[in-house]
Scaffold this motif. Structure first.
Motif, PDB file in Angstrom:
ATOM      1  N   PRO A 185       0.852  -1.197   0.000  1.00 44.95           N
ATOM      2  CA  PRO A 185       0.000   0.000   0.000  1.00 44.95           C
ATOM      3  C   PRO A 185       0.885   1.244   0.000  1.00 44.95           C
ATOM      4  N   GLY A 186       0.537   2.218  -0.803  1.00 41.61           N
ATOM      5  CA  GLY A 186       1.344   3.424  -0.848  1.00 41.61           C
ATOM      6  C   GLY A 186       1.037   4.254  -2.071  1.00 41.61           C
ATOM      7  N   GLY A 187       1.685   5.409  -2.165  1.00 33.64           N
ATOM      8  CA  GLY A 187       1.448   6.286  -3.288  1.00 33.64           C
ATOM      9  C   GLY A 187       2.218   7.579  -3.151  1.00 33.64           C
ATOM     10  N   ARG A 188       1.820   8.529  -3.945  1.00 33.59           N
ATOM     11  CA  ARG A 188       2.548   9.795  -4.071  1.00 33.59           C
ATOM     12  C   ARG A 188       2.283  10.712  -2.878  1.00 33.59           C
ATOM     13  N   GLN A 189       3.333  11.404  -2.451  1.00 38.75           N
ATOM     14  CA  GLN A 189       3.214  12.366  -1.358  1.00 38.75           C
ATOM     15  C   GLN A 189       2.357  13.550  -1.781  1.00 38.75           C
ATOM     16  N   ASP A 190       1.560  14.041  -0.848  1.00 32.85           N
ATOM     17  CA  ASP A 190       0.717  15.206  -1.076  1.00 32.85           C
ATOM     18  C   ASP A 190       1.190  16.312  -0.134  1.00 32.85           C
ATOM     19  N   PRO A 191       2.202  17.105  -0.563  1.00 35.12           N
ATOM     20  CA  PRO A 191       2.738  18.156   0.324  1.00 35.12           C
ATOM     21  C   PRO A 191       1.623  19.090   0.798  1.00 35.12           C
ATOM     22  N   PRO A 192       1.721  19.564   2.046  1.00 32.34           N
ATOM     23  CA  PRO A 192       2.907  19.531   2.918  1.00 32.34           C
ATOM     24  C   PRO A 192       2.956  18.344   3.866  1.00 32.34           C
ATOM     25  N   GLU A 193       2.214  17.283   3.621  1.00 30.25           N
ATOM     26  CA  GLU A 193       2.220  16.160   4.556  1.00 30.25           C
ATOM     27  C   GLU A 193       3.602  15.516   4.606  1.00 30.25           C
ATOM     28  N   SER A 194       3.918  14.896   5.732  1.00 28.21           N
ATOM     29  CA  SER A 194       5.179  14.165   5.866  1.00 28.21           C
ATOM     30  C   SER A 194       5.088  12.859   5.094  1.00 28.21           C
ATOM     31  N   LEU A 195       6.237  12.252   4.845  1.00 26.94           N
ATOM     32  CA  LEU A 195       6.254  10.972   4.138  1.00 26.94           C
ATOM     33  C   LEU A 195       5.593   9.876   4.978  1.00 26.94           C
ATOM     34  N   ALA A 196       5.775   9.916   6.287  1.00 20.65           N
ATOM     35  CA  ALA A 196       5.103   8.949   7.148  1.00 20.65           C
ATOM     36  C   ALA A 196       3.590   9.084   7.031  1.00 20.65           C
ATOM     37  N   THR A 197       3.104  10.319   6.973  1.00 22.71           N
ATOM     38  CA  THR A 197       1.671  10.547   6.810  1.00 22.71           C
ATOM     39  C   THR A 197       1.198  10.029   5.457  1.00 22.71           C
ATOM     40  N   THR A 198       2.019  10.191   4.420  1.00 23.47           N
ATOM     41  CA  THR A 198       1.676   9.648   3.109  1.00 23.47           C
ATOM     42  C   THR A 198       1.450   8.145   3.191  1.00 23.47           C
ATOM     43  N   ALA A 199       2.367   7.440   3.835  1.00 24.53           N
ATOM     44  CA  ALA A 199       2.247   5.982   3.945  1.00 24.53           C
ATOM     45  C   ALA A 199       0.984   5.586   4.702  1.00 24.53           C
ATOM     46  N   LEU A 200       0.691   6.289   5.789  1.00 23.66           N
ATOM     47  CA  LEU A 200      -0.506   5.992   6.576  1.00 23.66           C
ATOM     48  C   LEU A 200      -1.773   6.314   5.790  1.00 23.66           C
ATOM     49  N   ARG A 201      -1.792   7.466   5.138  1.00 23.10           N
ATOM     50  CA  ARG A 201      -2.982   7.881   4.372  1.00 23.10           C
ATOM     51  C   ARG A 201      -3.265   6.917   3.228  1.00 23.10           C
ATOM     52  N   GLU A 202      -2.211   6.575   2.480  1.00 20.96           N
ATOM     53  CA  GLU A 202      -2.404   5.690   1.343  1.00 20.96           C
ATOM     54  C   GLU A 202      -2.836   4.290   1.782  1.00 20.96           C
ATOM     55  N   THR A 203      -2.351   3.836   2.922  1.00 17.17           N
ATOM     56  CA  THR A 203      -2.772   2.535   3.439  1.00 17.17           C
ATOM     57  C   THR A 203      -4.266   2.548   3.749  1.00 17.17           C
ATOM     58  N   GLU A 204      -4.733   3.628   4.362  1.00 13.55           N
ATOM     59  CA  GLU A 204      -6.173   3.734   4.637  1.00 13.55           C
ATOM     60  C   GLU A 204      -6.970   3.832   3.341  1.00 13.55           C
ATOM     61  N   GLU A 205      -6.500   4.631   2.396  1.00 15.09           N
ATOM     62  CA  GLU A 205      -7.243   4.808   1.146  1.00 15.09           C
ATOM     63  C   GLU A 205      -7.292   3.529   0.317  1.00 15.09           C
ATOM     64  N   GLU A 206      -6.218   2.740   0.345  1.00 16.37           N
ATOM     65  CA  GLU A 206      -6.152   1.568  -0.522  1.00 16.37           C
ATOM     66  C   GLU A 206      -6.767   0.319   0.096  1.00 16.37           C
TER      67      GLU A 206
END
Length: 207
Positions: free
Chosen positions: A79-100
């Motif tokens: 699970p993962g995807g592209r960063q959506d600034p200004p979020e941190s990379l850790a937040t990207t991983a968490l967000r994409e995991t929830e979305e996917e």
């Protein structure tokens, strides 16, 4: 059987050679870093290597991407995807995991990062993170992105009978491609490299 403490210890090894561990499962030849002459900037993203106990096994999650996606369609990935600034990379991983795959971000305990790596064909810089759940989750995969959720026992990665190497034409270049045969699929590329680092770290614990 691996434990939560094993994962924590593996992530905190001093002086571990992560690049060598990744390259042991990298398609070759390939650049270790983005070529300086390549114009523009790479896309930046993050992925989640998510562990949880299930029965007698420590298990992690892979996904099969739907065939209609523009990039890496049909492939096995985290699970993962592209960063959506200004979020941190850790937040990207968490967000994409929830979305996917539908796991709420607040349920995941973030244990730490693995080593970033570069994917030449898609010009993507990927930042892997390791997460933990205390129990097996309820998956709610996004049908627009995920064809299947693939639950995988960590111990399976240490079976030499699922590790193979083949020659493959990638964008006109003949490459040597290591891969795992899991879930009737070939797990290769960045996904295999990230798993290679995790395997190397766990093996180093008993070295």
């Amino acid at each position: 059987m691996f434990t939560f403490n094993d994962i924590i210890s593996a992530l905190n090894l001093p002086d571990f050679d992560a690049h060598t561990a990744q390259l042991s499962l990298a398609p070759m030849p390939r650049p270790i870093r983005r070529p300086t002459k390549r114009p523009g900037s790479p896309r930046i993203g993050a992925v989640m290597l998510l562990f949880y106990p299930w029965g007698e096994h420590l298990t992690f999650v892979l996904t099969r991407r739907v065939a209609t996606l523009r990039a890496h369609s049909g492939q096995i990935s985290f699970p993962g995807g592209r960063q959506d600034p200004p979020e941190s990379l850790a937040t990207t991983a968490l967000r994409e995991t929830e979305e996917e795959i539908g796991i709420p971000q607040q349920q995941i305990k973030l244990l730490g990062p693995l080593t970033q790596l570069y994917i030449p064909p898609s010009d993507f810089e990927v930042h892997p993170f390791v997460g933990w759940l205390d129990q097996r989750p309820i998956f709610r995969p996004n049908p627009n992105e995920v064809d299947a959720v693939l639950e995988t026992p960590l111990e399976a990665l240490f079976n030499p009978q699922i590790q193979f190497v083949e020659q493959r034409d990638i964008n006109g270049l003949m490459m040597t491609v290591p891969y795992f045969h899991l879930h009737n699929s070939k797990v290769w590329g960045a996904t295999a490299m990230i798993l290679g680092e995790m395997i190397g770290r766990l093996q180093a614990l008993s070295a």
